[in-house]
Design a protein around this motif. Structure first.
Motif, PDB file in Angstrom:
ATOM      1  N   MET A   1       0.851  -1.177   0.000  1.00  0.00           N
ATOM      2  CA  MET A   1       0.000   0.000   0.000  1.00  0.00           C
ATOM      3  C   MET A   1       0.892   1.234   0.000  1.00  0.00           C
ATOM      4  SD  MET A   1      -2.959   1.069   2.683  1.00  0.00           S
ATOM      5  CE  MET A   1      -3.765   2.618   2.491  1.00  0.00           C
ATOM      6  N   TYR A   2       0.477   2.227  -0.738  1.00  0.00           N
ATOM      7  CA  TYR A   2       1.210   3.481  -0.790  1.00  0.00           C
ATOM      8  C   TYR A   2       0.440   4.572  -0.061  1.00  0.00           C
ATOM      9  CZ  TYR A   2       4.183   1.520  -4.412  1.00  0.00           C
ATOM     10  OH  TYR A   2       5.067   0.750  -5.096  1.00  0.00           O
ATOM     11  N   GLN A   3       1.195   5.432   0.618  1.00  0.00           N
ATOM     12  CA  GLN A   3       0.566   6.637   1.165  1.00  0.00           C
ATOM     13  C   GLN A   3       0.248   7.563   0.004  1.00  0.00           C
ATOM     14  OE1 GLN A   3       3.490   7.094   4.737  1.00  0.00           O
ATOM     15  NE2 GLN A   3       1.910   8.648   4.898  1.00  0.00           N
ATOM     16  N   TYR A   4      -0.651   8.473   0.238  1.00  0.00           N
ATOM     17  CA  TYR A   4      -1.028   9.453  -0.768  1.00  0.00           C
ATOM     18  C   TYR A   4       0.208  10.217  -1.207  1.00  0.00           C
ATOM     19  CZ  TYR A   4      -4.208  12.667  -3.101  1.00  0.00           C
ATOM     20  OH  TYR A   4      -4.889  13.409  -4.029  1.00  0.00           O
ATOM     21  N   ASP A   5       0.390  10.397  -2.519  1.00  0.00           N
ATOM     22  CA  ASP A   5       1.621  11.014  -3.010  1.00  0.00           C
ATOM     23  C   ASP A   5       1.393  12.128  -4.029  1.00  0.00           C
ATOM     24  OD1 ASP A   5       0.783   9.454  -5.111  1.00  0.00           O
ATOM     25  OD2 ASP A   5       2.667   8.376  -5.336  1.00  0.00           O
ATOM     26  N   ASP A   6       0.291  12.822  -3.901  1.00  0.00           N
ATOM     27  CA  ASP A   6       0.008  13.971  -4.755  1.00  0.00           C
ATOM     28  C   ASP A   6       1.062  15.056  -4.518  1.00  0.00           C
ATOM     29  OD1 ASP A   6      -2.263  15.370  -6.388  1.00  0.00           O
ATOM     30  OD2 ASP A   6      -1.674  16.807  -4.827  1.00  0.00           O
ATOM     31  N   PRO A   7       1.385  15.866  -5.524  1.00  0.00           N
ATOM     32  CA  PRO A   7       2.388  16.926  -5.325  1.00  0.00           C
ATOM     33  C   PRO A   7       2.051  17.935  -4.229  1.00  0.00           C
ATOM     34  CG  PRO A   7       1.912  16.645  -7.661  1.00  0.00           C
ATOM     35  CD  PRO A   7       0.924  15.786  -6.903  1.00  0.00           C
ATOM     36  N   THR A   8       0.806  17.958  -3.765  1.00  0.00           N
ATOM     37  CA  THR A   8       0.422  18.926  -2.737  1.00  0.00           C
ATOM     38  C   THR A   8       0.584  18.405  -1.313  1.00  0.00           C
ATOM     39  OG1 THR A   8      -1.874  18.167  -2.803  1.00  0.00           O
ATOM     40  CG2 THR A   8      -1.269  19.991  -4.274  1.00  0.00           C
ATOM     41  N   VAL A   9       1.061  17.160  -1.125  1.00  0.00           N
ATOM     42  CA  VAL A   9       1.190  16.612   0.228  1.00  0.00           C
ATOM     43  C   VAL A   9       2.316  17.289   0.994  1.00  0.00           C
ATOM     44  CG1 VAL A   9       0.291  14.379  -0.498  1.00  0.00           C
ATOM     45  CG2 VAL A   9       2.747  14.716  -0.365  1.00  0.00           C
ATOM     46  N   VAL A  10       2.297  17.137   2.318  1.00  0.00           N
ATOM     47  CA  VAL A  10       3.393  17.593   3.175  1.00  0.00           C
ATOM     48  C   VAL A  10       4.095  16.357   3.727  1.00  0.00           C
ATOM     49  CG1 VAL A  10       2.326  19.801   3.753  1.00  0.00           C
ATOM     50  CG2 VAL A  10       1.864  17.813   5.183  1.00  0.00           C
ATOM     51  N   SER A  11       5.339  16.505   4.169  1.00  0.00           N
ATOM     52  CA  SER A  11       6.141  15.348   4.560  1.00  0.00           C
ATOM     53  C   SER A  11       5.896  14.864   5.993  1.00  0.00           C
ATOM     54  CB  SER A  11       7.626  15.652   4.366  1.00  0.00           C
ATOM     55  OG  SER A  11       8.008  16.737   5.173  1.00  0.00           O
ATOM     56  N   THR A  12       5.247  15.670   6.818  1.00  0.00           N
ATOM     57  CA  THR A  12       4.958  15.256   8.190  1.00  0.00           C
ATOM     58  C   THR A  12       3.472  15.440   8.473  1.00  0.00           C
ATOM     59  OG1 THR A  12       5.476  17.459   9.054  1.00  0.00           O
ATOM     60  CG2 THR A  12       7.265  15.848   9.042  1.00  0.00           C
ATOM     61  N   LEU A  13       2.950  14.610   9.378  1.00  0.00           N
ATOM     62  CA  LEU A  13       1.534  14.674   9.728  1.00  0.00           C
ATOM     63  C   LEU A  13       1.229  15.993  10.426  1.00  0.00           C
ATOM     64  CD1 LEU A  13      -1.153  13.096   9.850  1.00  0.00           C
ATOM     65  CD2 LEU A  13      -0.429  12.238  12.077  1.00  0.00           C
ATOM     66  N   PRO A  14       0.312  16.804   9.879  1.00  0.00           N
ATOM     67  CA  PRO A  14      -0.044  18.066  10.533  1.00  0.00           C
ATOM     68  C   PRO A  14      -0.725  17.814  11.883  1.00  0.00           C
ATOM     69  CG  PRO A  14      -0.803  18.031   8.258  1.00  0.00           C
ATOM     70  CD  PRO A  14      -0.365  16.634   8.604  1.00  0.00           C
ATOM     71  N   THR A  15      -0.624  18.766  12.767  1.00  0.00           N
ATOM     72  CA  THR A  15      -1.298  18.676  14.057  1.00  0.00           C
ATOM     73  C   THR A  15      -2.803  18.716  13.821  1.00  0.00           C
ATOM     74  OG1 THR A  15       0.527  19.821  15.124  1.00  0.00           O
ATOM     75  CG2 THR A  15      -1.564  19.757  16.318  1.00  0.00           C
ATOM     76  N   PRO A  16      -3.532  17.706  14.315  1.00  0.00           N
ATOM     77  CA  PRO A  16      -4.981  17.706  14.104  1.00  0.00           C
ATOM     78  C   PRO A  16      -5.666  18.863  14.834  1.00  0.00           C
ATOM     79  CG  PRO A  16      -4.204  15.537  14.775  1.00  0.00           C
ATOM     80  CD  PRO A  16      -3.064  16.500  14.963  1.00  0.00           C
ATOM     81  N   ALA A  17      -6.789  19.290  14.287  1.00  0.00           N
ATOM     82  CA  ALA A  17      -7.593  20.337  14.922  1.00  0.00           C
ATOM     83  C   ALA A  17      -8.234  19.775  16.190  1.00  0.00           C
ATOM     84  CB  ALA A  17      -8.671  20.816  13.958  1.00  0.00           C
ATOM     85  N   ALA A  18      -8.683  20.658  17.050  1.00  0.00           N
ATOM     86  CA  ALA A  18      -9.373  20.236  18.270  1.00  0.00           C
ATOM     87  C   ALA A  18     -10.632  19.452  17.897  1.00  0.00           C
ATOM     88  CB  ALA A  18      -9.752  21.451  19.104  1.00  0.00           C
ATOM     89  N   ALA A  19     -10.951  18.465  18.715  1.00  0.00           N
ATOM     90  CA  ALA A  19     -12.135  17.646  18.457  1.00  0.00           C
ATOM     91  C   ALA A  19     -13.397  18.483  18.554  1.00  0.00           C
ATOM     92  CB  ALA A  19     -12.192  16.492  19.447  1.00  0.00           C
ATOM     93  N   GLY A  20     -14.328  18.177  17.700  1.00  0.00           N
ATOM     94  CA  GLY A  20     -15.619  18.854  17.717  1.00  0.00           C
ATOM     95  C   GLY A  20     -16.691  17.890  18.208  1.00  0.00           C
ATOM     96  N   THR A  21     -17.906  18.129  17.813  1.00  0.00           N
ATOM     97  CA  THR A  21     -19.020  17.274  18.191  1.00  0.00           C
ATOM     98  C   THR A  21     -19.076  16.082  17.241  1.00  0.00           C
ATOM     99  OG1 THR A  21     -20.240  19.205  18.949  1.00  0.00           O
ATOM    100  CG2 THR A  21     -21.517  17.221  18.525  1.00  0.00           C
ATOM    101  N   ALA A  22     -19.163  14.879  17.796  1.00  0.00           N
ATOM    102  CA  ALA A  22     -19.273  13.684  16.953  1.00  0.00           C
ATOM    103  C   ALA A  22     -20.583  13.719  16.178  1.00  0.00           C
ATOM    104  CB  ALA A  22     -19.221  12.434  17.821  1.00  0.00           C
ATOM    105  N   GLY A  23     -20.571  13.188  14.973  1.00  0.00           N
ATOM    106  CA  GLY A  23     -21.785  13.205  14.169  1.00  0.00           C
ATOM    107  C   GLY A  23     -21.645  12.352  12.933  1.00  0.00           C
ATOM    108  N   TYR A  24     -22.440  12.631  11.930  1.00  0.00           N
ATOM    109  CA  TYR A  24     -22.514  11.843  10.710  1.00  0.00           C
ATOM    110  C   TYR A  24     -22.360  12.754   9.498  1.00  0.00           C
ATOM    111  CZ  TYR A  24     -24.389   8.504  13.992  1.00  0.00           C
ATOM    112  OH  TYR A  24     -24.544   7.677  15.074  1.00  0.00           O
ATOM    113  N   PHE A  25     -21.916  12.162   8.391  1.00  0.00           N
ATOM    114  CA  PHE A  25     -21.789  12.917   7.140  1.00  0.00           C
ATOM    115  C   PHE A  25     -23.166  13.247   6.584  1.00  0.00           C
ATOM    116  CE2 PHE A  25     -17.990  10.207   7.275  1.00  0.00           C
ATOM    117  CZ  PHE A  25     -17.009  11.161   7.141  1.00  0.00           C
ATOM    118  N   THR A  26     -23.246  14.353   5.860  1.00  0.00           N
ATOM    119  CA  THR A  26     -24.489  14.727   5.189  1.00  0.00           C
ATOM    120  C   THR A  26     -24.168  15.335   3.829  1.00  0.00           C
ATOM    121  OG1 THR A  26     -26.485  16.080   5.290  1.00  0.00           O
ATOM    122  CG2 THR A  26     -24.544  16.997   6.321  1.00  0.00           C
TER     123      THR A  26
END
Length: 65
Positions: free
Chosen positions: A1-26
């Motif tokens: 399996m390959y990680q995503y390799d589009d030219p727009t990627v960054v080399s390190t995992l960005p810091t995730p945003a603060a958690a919000g309210t759990a929910g579902y896609f719409t």
């Protein structure tokens, strides 16, 4: 399996945003003005890393970008 390799990627995992309210896609609802769910990088990075962990736990190779 390959990680995503589009030219727009960054080399390190960005810091995730603060958690919000759990929910579902719409898809949203234009009639009521409800917006569609936005697929943010935090979510997509989490899905990718979980899949990579499963692949590695199964003993299969993971190829970095």
């Amino acid at each position: 399996m390959y990680q995503y390799d589009d030219p727009t990627v960054v080399s390190t995992l960005p810091t995730p945003a603060a958690a919000g309210t759990a929910g579902y896609f719409t898809d949203g609802n234009p009639a009521s003005g409800a917006p569609a769910t936005i697929m943010r990088s935090d979510f997509m990075n989490m899905i990718m890393m979980e899949l990579l962990n499963v692949v590695q736990a199964g003993g299969l190779p993971v190829h970095p970008h």
